[in-house]
Write a protein that holds these residues in place. Sequence first.
Motif, short mmCIF file in Angstrom:
data_model
loop_
_atom_site.label_atom_id
_atom_site.label_comp_id
_atom_site.label_asym_id
_atom_site.label_seq_id
_atom_site.Cartn_x
_atom_site.Cartn_y
_atom_site.Cartn_z
N VAL A 157 0.84 -1.20 0.00
CA VAL A 157 0.00 0.00 0.00
C VAL A 157 0.88 1.25 0.00
CG1 VAL A 157 -1.64 1.36 1.36
CG2 VAL A 157 -1.99 -1.09 1.07
N GLN A 158 1.95 1.23 0.79
CA GLN A 158 2.87 2.37 0.80
C GLN A 158 3.47 2.61 -0.59
OE1 GLN A 158 5.81 2.61 3.95
NE2 GLN A 158 4.44 1.66 5.44
N MET A 159 3.82 1.52 -1.28
CA MET A 159 4.37 1.66 -2.63
C MET A 159 3.35 2.30 -3.57
SD MET A 159 7.54 0.88 -3.39
CE MET A 159 7.51 0.39 -5.12
N LYS A 160 2.11 1.83 -3.51
CA LYS A 160 1.07 2.34 -4.40
C LYS A 160 0.79 3.81 -4.12
CE LYS A 160 -1.28 -2.09 -5.08
NZ LYS A 160 -2.51 -2.89 -4.80
N LYS A 161 0.90 4.20 -2.86
CA LYS A 161 0.65 5.60 -2.48
C LYS A 161 1.91 6.47 -2.57
CE LYS A 161 -3.26 4.73 0.65
NZ LYS A 161 -3.77 4.90 2.04
N ARG A 162 3.00 5.88 -3.08
CA ARG A 162 4.28 6.58 -3.25
C ARG A 162 4.82 7.10 -1.91
NH1 ARG A 162 2.27 10.05 -8.54
NH2 ARG A 162 1.78 8.26 -9.85
N GLN A 163 4.61 6.30 -0.88
CA GLN A 163 5.09 6.67 0.45
C GLN A 163 6.45 6.05 0.76
OE1 GLN A 163 1.73 5.29 2.71
NE2 GLN A 163 0.63 7.23 2.54
N ILE A 164 6.94 5.18 -0.12
CA ILE A 164 8.30 4.66 0.02
C ILE A 164 9.18 5.54 -0.85
CG2 ILE A 164 9.84 2.71 -0.38
CD1 ILE A 164 7.56 0.84 0.21
N LEU A 224 18.51 10.74 -8.47
CA LEU A 224 17.21 10.65 -9.12
C LEU A 224 16.14 10.21 -8.14
CD1 LEU A 224 19.38 8.91 -11.38
CD2 LEU A 224 17.76 10.26 -12.71
N HIS A 225 14.95 10.78 -8.32
CA HIS A 225 13.79 10.42 -7.51
C HIS A 225 12.62 10.14 -8.44
CE1 HIS A 225 15.65 11.68 -3.66
NE2 HIS A 225 16.29 12.54 -4.43
N LEU A 226 11.90 9.07 -8.16
CA LEU A 226 10.80 8.65 -9.02
C LEU A 226 9.45 9.00 -8.40
CD1 LEU A 226 12.02 5.05 -9.97
CD2 LEU A 226 12.44 7.20 -11.17
N GLU A 227 8.57 9.53 -9.23
CA GLU A 227 7.17 9.69 -8.81
C GLU A 227 6.35 8.49 -9.27
OE1 GLU A 227 4.87 13.16 -9.36
OE2 GLU A 227 6.50 14.54 -8.86
N THR A 228 6.84 7.81 -10.30
CA THR A 228 6.17 6.62 -10.83
C THR A 228 7.20 5.50 -10.89
OG1 THR A 228 6.66 7.45 -13.04
CG2 THR A 228 4.46 7.90 -12.17
N GLY A 229 6.74 4.30 -11.21
CA GLY A 229 7.65 3.16 -11.23
C GLY A 229 7.54 2.34 -12.49
N GLN A 267 19.14 4.80 -1.52
CA GLN A 267 18.49 5.05 -0.23
C GLN A 267 16.99 4.75 -0.30
OE1 GLN A 267 19.82 8.43 2.42
NE2 GLN A 267 17.87 9.27 1.73
N LEU A 268 16.47 4.15 0.79
CA LEU A 268 15.04 3.88 0.92
C LEU A 268 14.57 4.46 2.25
CD1 LEU A 268 14.86 0.13 -0.19
CD2 LEU A 268 14.10 2.12 -1.51
N GLU A 269 13.45 5.18 2.20
CA GLU A 269 12.85 5.71 3.41
C GLU A 269 11.37 5.33 3.41
OE1 GLU A 269 12.11 9.96 5.78
OE2 GLU A 269 13.43 9.87 4.03
N PHE A 270 10.92 4.72 4.50
CA PHE A 270 9.53 4.27 4.58
C PHE A 270 9.14 4.10 6.04
CE2 PHE A 270 12.37 0.69 4.23
CZ PHE A 270 11.92 -0.23 5.16
N THR A 271 7.86 3.89 6.27
CA THR A 271 7.35 3.65 7.61
C THR A 271 7.32 2.16 7.88
OG1 THR A 271 5.98 5.64 7.50
CG2 THR A 271 5.40 4.01 9.18
#
Length: 299
Positions: A157-164, A224-229, A267-271
Amino acid sequence: MQRILKYIISENTTPVTILDFLKKEGFSRHILSSMKNTPNTIILNGERGFGRSVLKPQDHLIVTVPETESGENIIRTKMDLNIIYEDEDILVINKPADMPVHPSAGNYENTLANGIAWYFAEKGEDFVYRCINRLDRDTTGALILAKNPLSAAILSVQMKKRQILRTYLALVDGLLPDSGTINAPIARMEGSVITREVNFGTGESAITHYERLAAGKEYSLAELHLETGRTHQIRVHMKYIGHPLPGDYLYNPDYRRINRQPLHSYQLEFTHPTTGKVMLFTAPLPIDFISAFYSNPLK
């Protein structure tokens, strides 16, 4: 992998059913359905609980998340794994180059999944392979694996909401502008099952933000930072703006300084899926990436 969680209901909690409480904790419909069909998955104050049982402040709730899948079909292959972090819910790996993430035709024993299967078999633990952020075969760096159905559901769910939040480093040809955003849809190239291209007619939305960190004689070091995958998104977008990654066999097969695309999940940042804490992991750059950059002097 089965997971047992223990909750003490807060004094500030308004009376709520166990079912509603678990939904708020991230339990998916699939998990709740599997629990319904498995005995003794809910224990409330030492006795069997039910979905409609009402939780009150200071109640003790023990929930067992049953494993619903099997990893037995994955061949176990001994590998040297670079584990950055591990706990009951997640495993963060620094993936090397030349390693597919999933088994596929022609890659039945040399993938990360095979190495993970061996790792947990050696520990005497059952494990179902659940990869959260996928990386191309030659892309290196930080990758998250979920160790149970609940952590997989919450992280998905975090991936889908772009929270990772994902930070990549790459070497690209030429002098990259200081910073910018690429907003260009990506589609599969006609006649190919692998190659992608920017296509404003049939492509799916794809957005990449970049910043030049340093420049050398031939290459720039980009963050680089992605808004989509989208598949191959960074590789396709950087080629589109005239700064392809060297060593990329599909989009820029220039192997003078490196024999694979120099793209790294830095780097990865997530809850965290069960503790709610913010997690931040960094994967060191591989030697071939560093060597390729420093083999062309800095300006």
